[in-house]
Write a protein that holds these residues in place. Sequence first.
Motif, PDB file in Angstrom:
ATOM      1  N   CYS A 383       0.835  -1.204   0.000  1.00  0.00           N
ATOM      2  CA  CYS A 383       0.000   0.000   0.000  1.00  0.00           C
ATOM      3  C   CYS A 383       0.869   1.253   0.000  1.00  0.00           C
ATOM      4  CB  CYS A 383      -0.914   0.010   1.220  1.00  0.00           C
ATOM      5  SG  CYS A 383      -0.013  -0.054   2.761  1.00  0.00           S
ATOM      6  N   GLY A 384       2.208   1.056   0.081  1.00  0.00           N
ATOM      7  CA  GLY A 384       3.096   2.214   0.095  1.00  0.00           C
ATOM      8  C   GLY A 384       3.338   2.737   1.493  1.00  0.00           C
ATOM      9  N   ARG A 385       2.760   2.067   2.496  1.00  0.00           N
ATOM     10  CA  ARG A 385       3.005   2.445   3.894  1.00  0.00           C
ATOM     11  C   ARG A 385       3.765   1.313   4.570  1.00  0.00           C
ATOM     12  NH1 ARG A 385      -1.409   4.401   0.952  1.00  0.00           N
ATOM     13  NH2 ARG A 385      -2.049   6.439   1.762  1.00  0.00           N
ATOM     14  N   PRO A 386       4.522   1.660   5.638  1.00  0.00           N
ATOM     15  CA  PRO A 386       5.401   0.647   6.243  1.00  0.00           C
ATOM     16  C   PRO A 386       4.677  -0.493   6.965  1.00  0.00           C
ATOM     17  CG  PRO A 386       5.524   2.727   7.448  1.00  0.00           C
ATOM     18  CD  PRO A 386       4.729   2.992   6.219  1.00  0.00           C
ATOM     19  N   SER A 387       3.443  -0.296   7.404  1.00  0.00           N
ATOM     20  CA  SER A 387       2.756  -1.367   8.129  1.00  0.00           C
ATOM     21  C   SER A 387       1.254  -1.163   8.047  1.00  0.00           C
ATOM     22  CB  SER A 387       3.166  -1.353   9.600  1.00  0.00           C
ATOM     23  OG  SER A 387       2.753  -0.130  10.185  1.00  0.00           O
ATOM     24  N   CYS A 388       0.490  -2.218   8.383  1.00  0.00           N
ATOM     25  CA  CYS A 388      -0.973  -2.107   8.385  1.00  0.00           C
ATOM     26  C   CYS A 388      -1.411  -1.043   9.401  1.00  0.00           C
ATOM     27  CB  CYS A 388      -1.607  -3.445   8.729  1.00  0.00           C
ATOM     28  SG  CYS A 388      -1.246  -4.719   7.504  1.00  0.00           S
ATOM     29  N   GLN A 389      -0.679  -0.992  10.518  1.00  0.00           N
ATOM     30  CA  GLN A 389      -0.991  -0.004  11.545  1.00  0.00           C
ATOM     31  C   GLN A 389      -0.836   1.421  10.985  1.00  0.00           C
ATOM     32  OE1 GLN A 389      -1.446  -1.462  14.940  1.00  0.00           O
ATOM     33  NE2 GLN A 389      -2.586   0.457  15.077  1.00  0.00           N
ATOM     34  N   ALA A 390       0.276   1.639  10.270  1.00  0.00           N
ATOM     35  CA  ALA A 390       0.515   2.970   9.685  1.00  0.00           C
ATOM     36  C   ALA A 390      -0.566   3.294   8.654  1.00  0.00           C
ATOM     37  CB  ALA A 390       1.896   3.022   9.047  1.00  0.00           C
ATOM     38  N   MET A 391      -1.000   2.266   7.900  1.00  0.00           N
ATOM     39  CA  MET A 391      -2.058   2.463   6.903  1.00  0.00           C
ATOM     40  C   MET A 391      -3.341   2.912   7.600  1.00  0.00           C
ATOM     41  SD  MET A 391      -2.797   2.085   3.617  1.00  0.00           S
ATOM     42  CE  MET A 391      -4.029   3.339   3.494  1.00  0.00           C
ATOM     43  N   ALA A 392      -3.701   2.195   8.670  1.00  0.00           N
ATOM     44  CA  ALA A 392      -4.928   2.532   9.398  1.00  0.00           C
ATOM     45  C   ALA A 392      -4.848   3.966   9.921  1.00  0.00           C
ATOM     46  CB  ALA A 392      -5.141   1.564  10.551  1.00  0.00           C
ATOM     47  N   GLU A 393      -3.672   4.327  10.405  1.00  0.00           N
ATOM     48  CA  GLU A 393      -3.505   5.678  10.932  1.00  0.00           C
ATOM     49  C   GLU A 393      -3.677   6.721   9.831  1.00  0.00           C
ATOM     50  OE1 GLU A 393       0.044   6.282  13.295  1.00  0.00           O
ATOM     51  OE2 GLU A 393      -0.125   8.461  13.047  1.00  0.00           O
ATOM     52  N   GLU A 394      -3.095   6.444   8.663  1.00  0.00           N
ATOM     53  CA  GLU A 394      -3.218   7.423   7.578  1.00  0.00           C
ATOM     54  C   GLU A 394      -4.661   7.586   7.124  1.00  0.00           C
ATOM     55  OE1 GLU A 394      -0.384   7.729   4.535  1.00  0.00           O
ATOM     56  OE2 GLU A 394       1.111   8.158   6.070  1.00  0.00           O
ATOM     57  N   ILE A 395      -5.400   6.485   7.135  1.00  0.00           N
ATOM     58  CA  ILE A 395      -6.804   6.588   6.706  1.00  0.00           C
ATOM     59  C   ILE A 395      -7.570   7.523   7.649  1.00  0.00           C
ATOM     60  CG2 ILE A 395      -8.966   5.340   6.307  1.00  0.00           C
ATOM     61  CD1 ILE A 395      -7.214   2.904   5.530  1.00  0.00           C
ATOM     62  N   VAL A 396      -7.408   7.332   8.973  1.00  0.00           N
ATOM     63  CA  VAL A 396      -8.155   8.229   9.871  1.00  0.00           C
ATOM     64  C   VAL A 396      -7.622   9.663   9.831  1.00  0.00           C
ATOM     65  CG1 VAL A 396      -9.067   6.565  11.520  1.00  0.00           C
ATOM     66  CG2 VAL A 396      -6.846   7.561  11.924  1.00  0.00           C
ATOM     67  N   ARG A 397      -6.371   9.817   9.463  1.00  0.00           N
ATOM     68  CA  ARG A 397      -5.855  11.180   9.321  1.00  0.00           C
ATOM     69  C   ARG A 397      -6.272  11.800   7.979  1.00  0.00           C
ATOM     70  NH1 ARG A 397      -1.830  12.810  13.136  1.00  0.00           N
ATOM     71  NH2 ARG A 397      -0.868  11.072  14.256  1.00  0.00           N
ATOM     72  N   GLY A 398      -6.946  10.996   7.160  1.00  0.00           N
ATOM     73  CA  GLY A 398      -7.457  11.509   5.888  1.00  0.00           C
ATOM     74  C   GLY A 398      -6.458  11.456   4.744  1.00  0.00           C
ATOM     75  N   HIS A 399      -5.423  10.609   4.862  1.00  0.00           N
ATOM     76  CA  HIS A 399      -4.431  10.537   3.784  1.00  0.00           C
ATOM     77  C   HIS A 399      -4.447   9.197   3.075  1.00  0.00           C
ATOM     78  CE1 HIS A 399      -2.988  14.183   5.445  1.00  0.00           C
ATOM     79  NE2 HIS A 399      -2.413  13.637   6.483  1.00  0.00           N
ATOM     80  N   GLY A 400      -5.597   8.646   2.794  1.00  0.00           N
ATOM     81  CA  GLY A 400      -5.592   7.377   2.084  1.00  0.00           C
ATOM     82  C   GLY A 400      -6.947   6.715   2.239  1.00  0.00           C
ATOM     83  N   SER A 401      -7.176   5.649   1.486  1.00  0.00           N
ATOM     84  CA  SER A 401      -8.446   4.953   1.648  1.00  0.00           C
ATOM     85  C   SER A 401      -8.169   3.465   1.762  1.00  0.00           C
ATOM     86  CB  SER A 401      -9.362   5.237   0.463  1.00  0.00           C
ATOM     87  OG  SER A 401      -8.993   4.408  -0.601  1.00  0.00           O
ATOM     88  N   VAL A 402      -9.162   2.743   2.298  1.00  0.00           N
ATOM     89  CA  VAL A 402      -8.992   1.315   2.564  1.00  0.00           C
ATOM     90  C   VAL A 402      -8.595   0.552   1.310  1.00  0.00           C
ATOM     91  CG1 VAL A 402     -10.323  -0.754   3.107  1.00  0.00           C
ATOM     92  CG2 VAL A 402     -10.415   1.200   4.618  1.00  0.00           C
ATOM     93  N   THR A 403      -9.056   1.007   0.155  1.00  0.00           N
ATOM     94  CA  THR A 403      -8.748   0.253  -1.065  1.00  0.00           C
ATOM     95  C   THR A 403      -7.299   0.434  -1.521  1.00  0.00           C
ATOM     96  OG1 THR A 403      -9.760   2.087  -2.250  1.00  0.00           O
ATOM     97  CG2 THR A 403     -11.062   0.071  -2.026  1.00  0.00           C
ATOM     98  N   ASP A 404      -6.505   1.259  -0.794  1.00  0.00           N
ATOM     99  CA  ASP A 404      -5.069   1.306  -1.082  1.00  0.00           C
ATOM    100  C   ASP A 404      -4.424  -0.032  -0.733  1.00  0.00           C
ATOM    101  OD1 ASP A 404      -5.477   3.878  -1.765  1.00  0.00           O
ATOM    102  OD2 ASP A 404      -4.345   4.788  -0.110  1.00  0.00           O
ATOM    103  N   CYS A 405      -5.088  -0.782   0.145  1.00  0.00           N
ATOM    104  CA  CYS A 405      -4.614  -2.120   0.493  1.00  0.00           C
ATOM    105  C   CYS A 405      -5.049  -3.074  -0.613  1.00  0.00           C
ATOM    106  CB  CYS A 405      -5.198  -2.549   1.828  1.00  0.00           C
ATOM    107  SG  CYS A 405      -5.013  -4.308   2.155  1.00  0.00           S
ATOM    108  N   ILE A 406      -4.093  -3.748  -1.260  1.00  0.00           N
ATOM    109  CA  ILE A 406      -4.486  -4.576  -2.414  1.00  0.00           C
ATOM    110  C   ILE A 406      -5.405  -5.729  -2.021  1.00  0.00           C
ATOM    111  CG2 ILE A 406      -2.627  -4.089  -4.071  1.00  0.00           C
ATOM    112  CD1 ILE A 406      -1.333  -6.700  -3.119  1.00  0.00           C
ATOM    113  N   PHE A 407      -5.308  -6.179  -0.792  1.00  0.00           N
ATOM    114  CA  PHE A 407      -6.191  -7.276  -0.370  1.00  0.00           C
ATOM    115  C   PHE A 407      -7.616  -6.777  -0.228  1.00  0.00           C
ATOM    116  CE2 PHE A 407      -1.923  -8.303   0.891  1.00  0.00           C
ATOM    117  CZ  PHE A 407      -1.792  -9.603   0.428  1.00  0.00           C
ATOM    118  N   LYS A 408      -7.742  -5.559   0.303  1.00  0.00           N
ATOM    119  CA  LYS A 408      -9.067  -4.968   0.431  1.00  0.00           C
ATOM    120  C   LYS A 408      -9.641  -4.695  -0.961  1.00  0.00           C
ATOM    121  CE  LYS A 408     -10.470  -4.487   4.498  1.00  0.00           C
ATOM    122  NZ  LYS A 408     -11.387  -5.551   4.954  1.00  0.00           N
TER     123      LYS A 408
END
Lengths: 438, 143
Positions: A383-408
């Motif tokens: 997803c371009g982020r270092p971890s799933c945790q970092a991804m989740a954080e970016e989504i709530v901060r408004g810098h990404g969406s769940v579909t950035d995760c290829i599995f999602k």
Amino acid sequence: MLHSVKISREACQGCVNCIKVCPVEAIRVVDGEISIMGELCIDCGECLRSCHRQALGIEEDDWNRIKESSRVTLIPDPVFFSQFSHYNDPAQLVDVLQSLDFNLLIDELEEAFDLCSYASAQMISRTPASQLPLISSYCPSVLRLIQSRFPELLPRVVHVCSPLELAADLWRMRTNTTAPVTLLAPCSSKITMKREPQGREQSPIEQAVTVRRVARSIMASNVSPAPSHTPRERNGRWVQWARRGGEAKHIQAFSDKKLTMLAVSGMRNTLDVLQELELGRLRSVDFIECRICDTGCVGGIGTADSRFLANLRLNNMKTNWEITPKDLRRVEGLYAMDFWMVTKEFSPRPRLPLSDNVADAMVKLQQMKEIYSGLPHIDCGSCGRPSCQAMAEEIVRGHGSVTDCIFKLREGISSLANKIVTLSESQPQTLKRRGGSN
Amino acid sequence: MGAPVCLEYRIEGNDFMVAGAASNNIKNTLKMLGIASDICRRVAIITYESEINLVIHAGGGILQAIISEDHVDLVAKDEGPGIPDISKAMIEGYSTATEEAREMGFGAGMGLPNIKRNCDEFDIESTIGKGTTLKCVVYFPQN
Ligand code: SF4
Ligand code: SF4
């Protein structure tokens, strides 16, 4: 916050090596563009070591241009003297550089490093035992790490300016010149020190290039020292700062009593020792020397030679640890002048919370937990982020969406596909009776 | 008032190498909520010492942090051997840690006193053969 890691967008192939190794999770690759979050980056250079395509480099000044100007004034980092196999005495190398018409601030460096060690020893002896250990301020990456991860430890950082900068101060004070000074730096971190000074308003150093660049250019120039001339004897104490433990030894030389000191190097050890200190677990230690790079500055990302060889050479170098009465008088005189002290506090740089308001941040944290629980928890980095945790954080901060995760994304496509199948099986109204059972 | 955030960790007994992960996690969560760094440090010390206690004395247990808007409740619960004399355990330097734990530098008898020093409310209950429950509260000062 500035940093000195340079990105070449054309060379970047979008592998996620750098994202995964960055110890402070500062790198993102979003929309095919690699970016470094300046407020998080500590300039440790770990990302550079991991990049096999030279997409990451060090932002340095142009040595080819600098060396063309007349009588260039240089401040070489101690590491510089460990980089040449054929000059085994630093004084010899000084001669070589002088014959190339460079002005080396060697005397000033010798004094500045003595001054720093003396000032640190004084500070340790004046600090009440409950507030020990103090921490070295020498490695700018360690300082940045403390500012962002361990702000509680900031009062323990010795309030002494970098000896490299102090050497420039001394030279300016004595010669009253405004000619630019160039630092030969072993790492991106010390280059940032010049670009964004810590503990002072302005750096006395104007330009910075890597040790690697200059060492190679000197090797290519093929000059050798004049054989007849015997170079001046030097104590060489300060050159040992390039190795792990050099600073601690130097401070000990200026201290009246035996000090308990830890000298750690490498990212992992630095993080561990700071964490143990934060938890109050390092009682009875007086001083901690931390270096982000493995084996100390000889392991810097901007050096030219193997850190193992460089370490060996320094180990074999003659060093005089004995402080003569003359040395002591000189350093006491400089100490009395006070200019070595930091004039601007090292300020904390904590990470931004999820919101300014705790209640609001708690709501966001819950959302983050929910999003995280839906992610695959394998930290693959695609997803371009270092971890799933970092991804989740970016989504709530408004810098990404769940579909950035290829599995999602795949889940989304598969459920859409299922819907399409269901829809394709349903019959048009007009045909329903014919196909149906009744 | 929003719903409290509940973090819960299962700590394994005798696993010295991973001790500290839960307390680190709790500290980072508080930082993300914007809690002052000195409070985060106190909570980190309490949870780290609790974690170590669960590892060396209790054969593992549960560590919980329930974060509300103005305070955090910390609970360390185990089904270990229990503490025979709590007042003795509260004396600095008193320890019943095993040889192995002491060899690794843990169990210097600083744990419980250190926890008490760093929290605002402190409560410990222990039954021999049944286990120990430690409850602490740390308040967030209004900014
Ligand atoms: S220099 Fe270090 S902190 Fe900065 S982006 Fe690279 S790995 Fe991360
Ligand atoms: S350890 Fe030395 S070379 Fe490495 S980042 Fe710190 S100052 Fe630079």
